[in-house]
Scaffold this active site. Sequence first.
Site, PDB file in Angstrom:
ATOM      1  N   ASP A 173       0.833  -1.205   0.000  1.00 26.78           N
ATOM      2  CA  ASP A 173       0.000   0.000   0.000  1.00 26.78           C
ATOM      3  C   ASP A 173       0.866   1.253   0.000  1.00 26.78           C
ATOM      4  O   ASP A 173       0.565   2.238  -0.690  1.00 26.78           O
ATOM      5  CB  ASP A 173      -0.907  -0.020   1.234  1.00 26.78           C
ATOM      6  CG  ASP A 173      -1.865   1.156   1.281  1.00 26.78           C
ATOM      7  OD1 ASP A 173      -2.398   1.528   0.228  1.00 26.78           O
ATOM      8  OD2 ASP A 173      -2.069   1.707   2.377  1.00 26.78           O
ATOM      9  N   ARG A 218     -10.380  10.266 -12.325  1.00 22.83           N
ATOM     10  CA  ARG A 218      -9.786  10.387 -10.995  1.00 22.83           C
ATOM     11  C   ARG A 218      -9.152   9.077 -10.526  1.00 22.83           C
ATOM     12  O   ARG A 218      -8.521   9.039  -9.480  1.00 22.83           O
ATOM     13  CB  ARG A 218     -10.856  10.812  -9.983  1.00 22.83           C
ATOM     14  CG  ARG A 218     -11.416  12.215 -10.199  1.00 22.83           C
ATOM     15  CD  ARG A 218     -12.555  12.477  -9.223  1.00 22.83           C
ATOM     16  NE  ARG A 218     -12.120  12.281  -7.849  1.00 22.83           N
ATOM     17  CZ  ARG A 218     -12.900  11.773  -6.888  1.00 22.83           C
ATOM     18  NH1 ARG A 218     -14.129  11.384  -7.164  1.00 22.83           N
ATOM     19  NH2 ARG A 218     -12.435  11.645  -5.665  1.00 22.83           N
ATOM     20  N   LYS A 219      -9.324   7.995 -11.277  1.00 26.21           N
ATOM     21  CA  LYS A 219      -8.846   6.680 -10.858  1.00 26.21           C
ATOM     22  C   LYS A 219      -7.463   6.371 -11.434  1.00 26.21           C
ATOM     23  O   LYS A 219      -7.197   6.626 -12.604  1.00 26.21           O
ATOM     24  CB  LYS A 219      -9.826   5.585 -11.292  1.00 26.21           C
ATOM     25  CG  LYS A 219     -11.207   5.712 -10.676  1.00 26.21           C
ATOM     26  CD  LYS A 219     -12.130   4.614 -11.174  1.00 26.21           C
ATOM     27  CE  LYS A 219     -13.527   4.732 -10.566  1.00 26.21           C
ATOM     28  NZ  LYS A 219     -14.421   3.657 -11.071  1.00 26.21           N
TER      29      LYS A 219
END
Length: 253
Positions: A173, A218-219
């Site tokens: 992450d 936006r992804k």
Amino acid sequence: MAANLSRIFRGFQSLRSTSFMKTQLIHPPVSCSFRTSSVCSILSLPLPFTSKSRDFSLPNSSWNSEMKRLYEHYNSQCEVESEDGEKQKGLWRRLPSYNRTLKYASGGVYLSKLIQSKARLFTRNIKEQGAAFEYVLFNNEEEQRCVCIFQAGHLLEGPPGNVHGGAIATMIDTVTGIHATLLSGTVMTANLNINYRSPIPLGGTVQIESSLDRKEGRKTFMSCRVTSTDGSKLHTEATALFVSINVSTMLLG
């Protein structure tokens, strides 16, 4: 609660009048990265830091020989020498790493008081060197790749003698989130899909590589692989989705 939020909002309004907040809220730099429990970590800001700030991405005495070797391998490519002997920017760039960037950035002392002054970046909150997350990231803007050299300390144990899956997920992450931020500005993790292939021994060094799959509005879609340092063994692979957000919206909740 409403009164507290009102005071915080007024505090941010006053900060917005400074050049620091104007830069961060109105024109957030691509190299700026904020982090909550599911958002990429703050790495670097184009601001002066005090001498007290420690860059955790620099080598320390706990690094094993493989960690140091790979650091030198990538760091040597951050600056190259031209034919006439002049130093030039290379393909790779080392990304500095701090445990609380807001605390050290200009204007950040007041800001950090508003946002939990005792807070520390999850992967940089252990004082003992080598005990937990030892890592450094290098970014290749041209190839849209980000490489992390990660050494897992003894506090990250899951199955006896091996790294906890949650610690591996944290690093995935972190790396993909930082990379997505460099590509798309401030983002938050929307989805993280992980497949564990083989365990990582405690104290071992692995390479985590993030690459861009595609961007849709936006992804930002990313892929990630955790391998042995020579690339011969696949430990973990993952895909991640990050969504671009507004910095001021995130800070004010």
